[in-house]
Motif scaffolding. Structure first.
Motif, PDB file in Angstrom:
ATOM      1  N   LEU A 187      -5.738  76.029 -21.900  1.00 48.44           N
ATOM      2  CA  LEU A 187      -4.670  75.815 -21.182  1.00 48.44           C
ATOM      3  C   LEU A 187      -4.749  77.767 -20.219  1.00 48.44           C
ATOM      4  O   LEU A 187      -4.159  77.673 -18.692  1.00 48.44           O
ATOM      5  N   VAL A 188      -4.517  78.248 -21.204  1.00 54.67           N
ATOM      6  CA  VAL A 188      -4.758  79.667 -20.592  1.00 54.67           C
ATOM      7  C   VAL A 188      -5.958  80.207 -19.621  1.00 54.67           C
ATOM      8  O   VAL A 188      -6.223  80.392 -19.048  1.00 54.67           O
ATOM      9  N   ALA A 189      -6.788  79.518 -19.994  1.00 53.72           N
ATOM     10  CA  ALA A 189      -8.698  79.267 -19.092  1.00 53.72           C
ATOM     11  C   ALA A 189      -7.896  78.238 -17.913  1.00 53.72           C
ATOM     12  O   ALA A 189      -8.082  78.931 -16.955  1.00 53.72           O
ATOM     13  N   ALA A 190      -7.343  78.504 -17.818  1.00 51.59           N
ATOM     14  CA  ALA A 190      -7.447  76.991 -16.980  1.00 51.59           C
ATOM     15  C   ALA A 190      -6.341  77.965 -15.745  1.00 51.59           C
ATOM     16  O   ALA A 190      -6.846  77.438 -14.631  1.00 51.59           O
ATOM     17  N   LEU A 191      -5.387  78.217 -16.333  1.00 56.04           N
ATOM     18  CA  LEU A 191      -4.358  79.043 -15.617  1.00 56.04           C
ATOM     19  C   LEU A 191      -5.564  80.721 -14.773  1.00 56.04           C
ATOM     20  O   LEU A 191      -5.480  80.841 -13.286  1.00 56.04           O
ATOM     21  N   ALA A 192      -6.097  81.461 -16.473  1.00 55.22           N
ATOM     22  CA  ALA A 192      -6.935  82.732 -15.175  1.00 55.22           C
ATOM     23  C   ALA A 192      -7.145  81.736 -13.814  1.00 55.22           C
ATOM     24  O   ALA A 192      -7.592  82.291 -13.137  1.00 55.22           O
ATOM     25  N   HIS A 230      -3.337  91.986  -2.339  1.00 57.76           N
ATOM     26  CA  HIS A 230      -2.682  93.561  -2.790  1.00 57.76           C
ATOM     27  C   HIS A 230      -1.216  93.859  -3.396  1.00 57.76           C
ATOM     28  O   HIS A 230      -0.836  94.324  -2.872  1.00 57.76           O
ATOM     29  N   ASP A 231      -0.818  92.365  -3.861  1.00 60.65           N
ATOM     30  CA  ASP A 231       0.944  92.891  -4.028  1.00 60.65           C
ATOM     31  C   ASP A 231       0.852  93.402  -5.795  1.00 60.65           C
ATOM     32  O   ASP A 231       0.190  92.649  -6.617  1.00 60.65           O
ATOM     33  N   GLY A 232       1.894  93.070  -6.172  1.00 59.08           N
ATOM     34  CA  GLY A 232       2.477  93.472  -7.276  1.00 59.08           C
ATOM     35  C   GLY A 232       2.871  92.267  -8.113  1.00 59.08           C
ATOM     36  O   GLY A 232       2.556  92.327  -8.988  1.00 59.08           O
ATOM     37  N   ARG A 252       0.583  88.866 -12.605  1.00 54.39           N
ATOM     38  CA  ARG A 252       0.005  87.776 -12.753  1.00 54.39           C
ATOM     39  C   ARG A 252      -1.051  87.821 -13.741  1.00 54.39           C
ATOM     40  O   ARG A 252      -1.190  87.425 -14.625  1.00 54.39           O
ATOM     41  N   GLU A 253      -1.682  88.514 -12.957  1.00 52.84           N
ATOM     42  CA  GLU A 253      -3.500  88.991 -13.483  1.00 52.84           C
ATOM     43  C   GLU A 253      -2.572  89.518 -15.324  1.00 52.84           C
ATOM     44  O   GLU A 253      -3.455  89.585 -15.739  1.00 52.84           O
ATOM     45  N   LYS A 263       5.866  81.414 -14.473  1.00 52.60           N
ATOM     46  CA  LYS A 263       5.964  80.473 -13.464  1.00 52.60           C
ATOM     47  C   LYS A 263       5.132  79.413 -13.728  1.00 52.60           C
ATOM     48  O   LYS A 263       4.165  79.437 -13.004  1.00 52.60           O
ATOM     49  N   PRO A 264       5.552  78.108 -14.271  1.00 52.49           N
ATOM     50  CA  PRO A 264       6.453  77.140 -14.292  1.00 52.49           C
ATOM     51  C   PRO A 264       6.379  77.156 -15.458  1.00 52.49           C
ATOM     52  O   PRO A 264       7.263  76.434 -15.610  1.00 52.49           O
ATOM     53  N   TRP A 265       5.901  78.212 -16.793  1.00 51.81           N
ATOM     54  CA  TRP A 265       5.825  77.708 -17.689  1.00 51.81           C
ATOM     55  C   TRP A 265       7.419  78.289 -18.692  1.00 51.81           C
ATOM     56  O   TRP A 265       8.173  77.867 -19.639  1.00 51.81           O
TER      57      TRP A 265
END
Length: 321
Positions: free
Chosen positions: A83-88, A98-100, A105-106, A143-145
């Motif tokens: 799941l983490v890999a899919a989100l990444a 280039h916003d906050g 999220r990164e 989001k949406p977690w």
């Protein structure tokens, strides 16, 4: 026949009314108003909701069954890693403004990847359950977690996701020697009977339904899968029974629906990972788009005309057959 996914204990009558109502809304949107009205009134008994959530509580480990620290725990870790890999991957595929918000999220995803990575760790240095809770805690900052979606706490998130791992661990035998996954599938067999049935399954229920239909002898004019994790290549696909994954022989048609924001449907195009049955039937995957933060709910899928329309047509075909 409706087959639910992960989650706690359910009021079967209330769930049946909710799923039927959502399906009726989708049927109306698809132009099947008369059938929608009958489905919620005179023909309400045509719908069955298969509830099996009670079998996951409390966990059983009789006869050498798996626990959160055994096979099921390792599967849970793999599930969270995927799941983490899919989100990444989803994050990397978007344009990187280039916003906050994008940078935050990164940062969160990098932290989750580090927590999920067990390489270089001494065996037993951190329990599978503790690692899962750590990753879940980090993911809930996204989001949406978070609590606005499905889970109020990391513990609830891990508890729900652990149902997938416990089912696939093929353990937790009861006093008669039946494993947890077998007891879950038996609920479906009791509801299916010998008559043709249109089966609508959601989330973990798509795994349960697929395996149960391989054991079922009566015809299934239509199988509908919603928000399915079947093609998760690390966790689910290699553990499905039978292997290699294929369409059950008595399934005449298989429609799979996924939402672009449904992270449980990590690899949504099931036809790429499932072989055809003898009649050449493959799943046919279609994207739907729902509103809201949390789209991984059966009700949101069922209310889609693209989902409910084929179900209505199949029910009408069975009635006239």
């Amino acid at each position: 026949m409706f087959v639910h996914g992960i989650g706690g204990l359910r009021d079967a009558e209330r769930e049946l009314a909710g799923w039927t109502g959502a399906l009726a809304d989708g049927m109306r949107a698809a132009g099947h108003t008369a059938l929608a009205e009958r489905l919620t009134t005179t023909d309400a008994d045509r719908c069955v909701f298969v509830s099996y959530a009670d079998l996951f509580s409390p966990p059983e480990a009789q006869g050498g069954g798996a626990t959160a620290e055994g096979d099921a725990g390792e599967i849970l870790e793999d599930l969270l890693v995927e799941l983490v890999a899919a989100l990444a991957a989803e994050h990397s595929a978007t344009e990187a403004p280039h916003d906050g918000a994008w940078r935050n999220r990164e940062r969160i995803l990098a932290h989750a990847r580090a927590e999920a990575d067990t390489s270089g760790q001494a065996q037993g240095s951190l329990s599978a359950l503790r690692r899962a809770l750590n990753v879940a805690t980090t993911l809930m900052a996204l989001k949406p977690w978070g609590g606005v979606a499905r889970w109020a706490t990391p513990k609830l998130m891990v508890g729900d996701l652990a149902q997938v791992s416990r089912y696939l661990a093929r353990g937790e035998k009861d006093a008669s020697g039946l494993t947890l996954d077998r007891r879950v599938r038996n609920r479906l067999h009791e509801a299916l009977g010998d008559a043709p049935a249109v089966v609508v399954a959601h989330s973990l229920g798509t795994v349960v339904a697929l395996e149960a239909l391989h054991e079922h002898r009566a015809a299934t004019p239509l199988l509908v899968t919603l928000g399915s994790p079947l093609s998760m290549r690390t966790v689910v696909r290699p553990r499905l029974l039978p292997q290699p994954p294929r369409t059950p022989e008595r399934v005449d048609r298989w429609l799979n629906f996924w939402d672009k924001d449904d992270i449980i449907a990590v690899r949504p195009l099931l036809e790429r990972d499932v072989a055809a049955n003898a009649a050449g039937v493959l799943p046919r995957s279609s994207r739907v788009d729902s509103d809201g933060v949390w789209v991984h709910s059966a009700g949101k899928y069922l209310a889609q005309a693209a989902v409910a329309g084929p179900v209505a047509e199949a029910l009408l075909s069975v009635s006239h057959g």
